[in-house]
Scaffold this motif. Structure first.
Motif, mmCIF file in Angstrom:
data_model
loop_
_atom_site.group_PDB
_atom_site.id
_atom_site.type_symbol
_atom_site.label_atom_id
_atom_site.label_comp_id
_atom_site.label_asym_id
_atom_site.label_seq_id
_atom_site.Cartn_x
_atom_site.Cartn_y
_atom_site.Cartn_z
ATOM 1 N N HIS A 75 25.844 33.177 -65.941
ATOM 2 C CA HIS A 75 25.081 32.792 -64.738
ATOM 3 C C HIS A 75 23.720 32.258 -65.157
ATOM 4 O O HIS A 75 23.266 32.501 -66.276
ATOM 5 N N HIS A 77 19.464 31.629 -63.743
ATOM 6 C CA HIS A 77 18.472 32.256 -62.855
ATOM 7 C C HIS A 77 17.596 31.220 -62.161
ATOM 8 O O HIS A 77 17.037 31.481 -61.116
ATOM 9 N N HIS A 124 23.375 32.880 -69.275
ATOM 10 C CA HIS A 124 23.879 33.949 -70.143
ATOM 11 C C HIS A 124 24.922 34.809 -69.447
ATOM 12 O O HIS A 124 24.994 34.861 -68.229
ATOM 13 N N TYR A 140 11.252 38.489 -62.998
ATOM 14 C CA TYR A 140 11.554 37.063 -62.784
ATOM 15 C C TYR A 140 10.359 36.372 -62.146
ATOM 16 O O TYR A 140 9.707 36.946 -61.267
HETATM 17 FE FE FE2 Z 1 20.871 37.292 -65.903
#
Ligand code: FE2
Length: 184
Positions: A75, A77, A124, A140
């Protein structure tokens, strides 16, 4: 000693630095240097799941507990991230977009007290190789939950919209394994 509110304030202040991600990395590194301090503040990781510690348009802080042997599909981000492990181990497989689709591009195993930075383009997959929970602080540089993202089918590596419900099922299945192991 890790304190939740102070950590949030420090991360917010770090966003004003010229390299916000690097400033956050230093904070996460300091936090995971003493894993027992995080456990004292956030509780012993007993089940797999995602706890939102802080969420704003420019910053998300998660307490993420991977269940035993749990697999998270590839996936992205679409924002920078800093990950610090305070218990267990996680195996990362990194990918890159190519003309033929996604290609594998290196692995990295993170153990307790390790910290890694991921760029906004990073893709990742994560695996917990242990029969115990792996616990990590994830920070994040954006609103992790409001940003549309992609994931890739682990066998075909075909891109699709990120499926929150699938991820929640993976966490729940991991919890079922924990309960089954505890009662056997
Ligand atoms: Fe992740």
């Amino acid at each position: 000693m890790f304190e939740k509110e102070r950590f949030i304030e420090e991360c917010r202040a770090a966003l004003k630095e010229s390299s916000a991600q690097e400033a956050v990395r230093e904070l996460v590194e300091r936090a995971v240097r003493e894993p027992s301090g995080i456990v004292r503040a956030l509780g012993e990781p007993l089940r797999s799941g995602v706890e939102t510690i802080y969420r704003a348009s420019d910053l998300t802080i998660l307490n993420l507990c991977w269940g035993p042997r749990m697999d998270i599909r590839p996936h992205d981000h679409r924002m920078w991230a800093v990950i610090g492990i305070y218990g267990g181990c996680e195996q990362n497989t990194f990918f890159r977009r190519g003309e033929q689709g996604l290609t594998r591009h290196g692995t990295r195993e993170l153990k307790e007290k390790d910290v890694t930075r991921l760029g906004a383009e990073a893709i990742h997959a994560v695996h917990n190789p242990l029969d115990q929970i792996t616990a990590a602080i994830h920070v994040y540089g954006g609103d992790f939950f409001a940003t549309p993202r992609s994931e890739w089918d682990p066998s075909t590596l075909k891109e699709q919209a990120y499926d929150v419900e699938h991820t929640m099922r993976v966490f729940e299945e991991a919890n079922q394994r924990i309960r089954a192991a505890a009662s056997s």
